[in-house]
Design an enzyme around this catalytic site. Structure first.
Site, PDB file in Angstrom:
ATOM      1  N   ALA A  69     -20.631 -92.286  37.285  1.00 47.83           N
ATOM      2  CA  ALA A  69     -20.215 -92.562  38.655  1.00 47.83           C
ATOM      3  C   ALA A  69     -18.806 -92.017  38.830  1.00 47.83           C
ATOM      4  O   ALA A  69     -18.079 -91.824  37.852  1.00 47.83           O
ATOM      5  CB  ALA A  69     -20.242 -94.066  38.903  1.00 47.83           C
ATOM      6  N   GLY A 112     -23.320 -93.596  34.642  1.00 43.78           N
ATOM      7  CA  GLY A 112     -24.322 -93.321  35.671  1.00 43.78           C
ATOM      8  C   GLY A 112     -25.089 -92.034  35.418  1.00 43.78           C
ATOM      9  O   GLY A 112     -26.227 -91.888  35.871  1.00 43.78           O
ATOM     10  N   GLU A 115     -27.794 -92.992  33.119  1.00 44.60           N
ATOM     11  CA  GLU A 115     -28.731 -93.814  33.903  1.00 44.60           C
ATOM     12  C   GLU A 115     -29.577 -92.945  34.834  1.00 44.60           C
ATOM     13  O   GLU A 115     -30.768 -93.191  35.015  1.00 44.60           O
ATOM     14  CB  GLU A 115     -27.951 -94.866  34.696  1.00 44.60           C
ATOM     15  CG  GLU A 115     -27.276 -95.882  33.779  1.00 44.60           C
ATOM     16  CD  GLU A 115     -26.316 -96.803  34.515  1.00 44.60           C
ATOM     17  OE1 GLU A 115     -25.497 -96.302  35.307  1.00 44.60           O
ATOM     18  OE2 GLU A 115     -26.399 -98.022  34.301  1.00 44.60           O
ATOM     19  N   GLU A 135     -19.085 -97.544  30.188  1.00 44.74           N
ATOM     20  CA  GLU A 135     -18.515 -98.421  31.220  1.00 44.74           C
ATOM     21  C   GLU A 135     -17.629 -99.515  30.638  1.00 44.74           C
ATOM     22  O   GLU A 135     -16.643 -99.925  31.246  1.00 44.74           O
ATOM     23  CB  GLU A 135     -19.642 -99.074  32.034  1.00 44.74           C
ATOM     24  CG  GLU A 135     -20.371 -98.126  32.989  1.00 44.74           C
ATOM     25  CD  GLU A 135     -21.565 -97.430  32.368  1.00 44.74           C
ATOM     26  OE1 GLU A 135     -21.692 -97.402  31.126  1.00 44.74           O
ATOM     27  OE2 GLU A 135     -22.396 -96.914  33.149  1.00 44.74           O
TER      28      GLU A 135
END
Ligand code: CO8
Length: 261
Positions: A69, A112, A115, A135
């Site tokens: 992200a 992310g 993911e 993270e």
């Protein structure tokens, strides 16, 4: 479409039935900002509806599939903004896509990015790929499947180790633990992913969609429920022209001509 800011799209393959979506934000290692995720959702929706497209390949650059992200964009978010803005909602489109989607991962697939790859149906990795859920080092936790999909795929011990340390695993280890189905020399990765899409595209788009749904059900329900779903879906194929054609073609020793009906 050539009006994208954060992605590139192309339709390829001998039969022009494989769509390639390339994440294209090189200066930020394809960090997944809101604008990028919006464009990705839009492209996926369009290919999802396009009857000429049999499979979708999602890829990044040689250095990064996606480094996660967008930390700079996300940093000022507050709890109330996350909730009221339904933060990450745009991400679900990838997992909702009905057509097969193949992640071709070169370089970093972090946070992310990892993911996002796991929302795809099949992951091929270039030999220099690196996967991780870092993270924890940012004072947060994975928010789009890193504690859930990863655990189902690689098991508790490896998922726990990755999520709690933030350490990356390389392509070879990712293959060993079942996160990726194949490791390929980096420069051949995209070509092999497209070939995989083309192979899938030789089958009935309709039956491929049912089959994808059945495999996904294994991740979303109990074994008993899943087996029931599979059996009924198998039965349902007997109502299709493609099932008739597939078996007829076998008996007549000729290639099947599927119409997705
Ligand atoms: N967000 C924003 N910018 C990034 C990100 C990121 N995730 N990753 C890299 N960049 C930027 C860098 O800031 C740098 O920009 P600038 O040139 O302006 O300083 C540029 O990309 C190049 O990066 P580096 O100079 O750091 O490149 P290196 O080769 O030295 O290092 C690494 C590469 C190891 C990948 C390093 O960039 C890194 O550690 N990146 C962050 C990885 C990370 O922590 N990812 C997890 C993010 S959190 C997350 O994904 C939460 C997911 C929750 C669900 C989804 C939410 C939307």
């Amino acid at each position: 479409g050539s009006n994208w800011e954060f992605i590139k799209t192309e339709v390829t393959g001998e039969k022009k039935n494989v769509a390639v979506i390339t994440l294209n934000r090189p200066k930020a290692l394809n960090a997944l900002c809101n604008g990028l995720m919006k464009e990705l959702s839009t492209a996926l929706k369009a290919y999802g509806k396009d009857a000429n497209i049999s499979a979708i390949v999602l890829t990044g650059s040689e250095k990064a599939f996606a480094a996660g992200a967008d930390i700079k964009e996300m940093a000022p978010n507050t709890y109330s903004q996350c909730i009221q803005g339904n933060f990450l909602n745009d991400w679900t489109e990838v997992a909702r896509t009905q057509k097969p989607i193949i992640a071709a991962v070169n370089g970093y697939a972090l946070g992310g990015g990892c993911e996002l790859a796991m929302m795809c149906d099949i992951i091929y990795a270039g030999d220099k790929a690196k996967f991780g859920q870092p993270e924890i080092a940012l004072g947060t936790i994975p928010g789009a499947g890193g504690t859930q999909r990863l655990t189902r795929v690689v098991g508790k011990s490896k998922a726990m180790e990755m999520c709690l340390t933030g350490n990356m695993i390389n392509a070879q280890e990712a293959e060993k633990v079942g996160l990726v189905s194949k490791v390929i020399p980096a420069d051949q990765l995209l070509g092999e992913a497209v070939k995989l899409g083309e192979k899938i595209g030789t089958h009935s788009n309709l039956i491929v969609q049912l089959c994808k749904e059945a495999v996904n059900t294994a991740y979303e329900t109990t074994l008993q429920e899943g087996l029931k779903f599979e059996r009924r879906t198998f039965h349902a194929t007997f109502s299709t022209a493609d099932r008739k054609e597939g078996m007829q073609a076998f008996v007549e020793k000729r290639p099947a001509k599927f119409t997705s009906e």
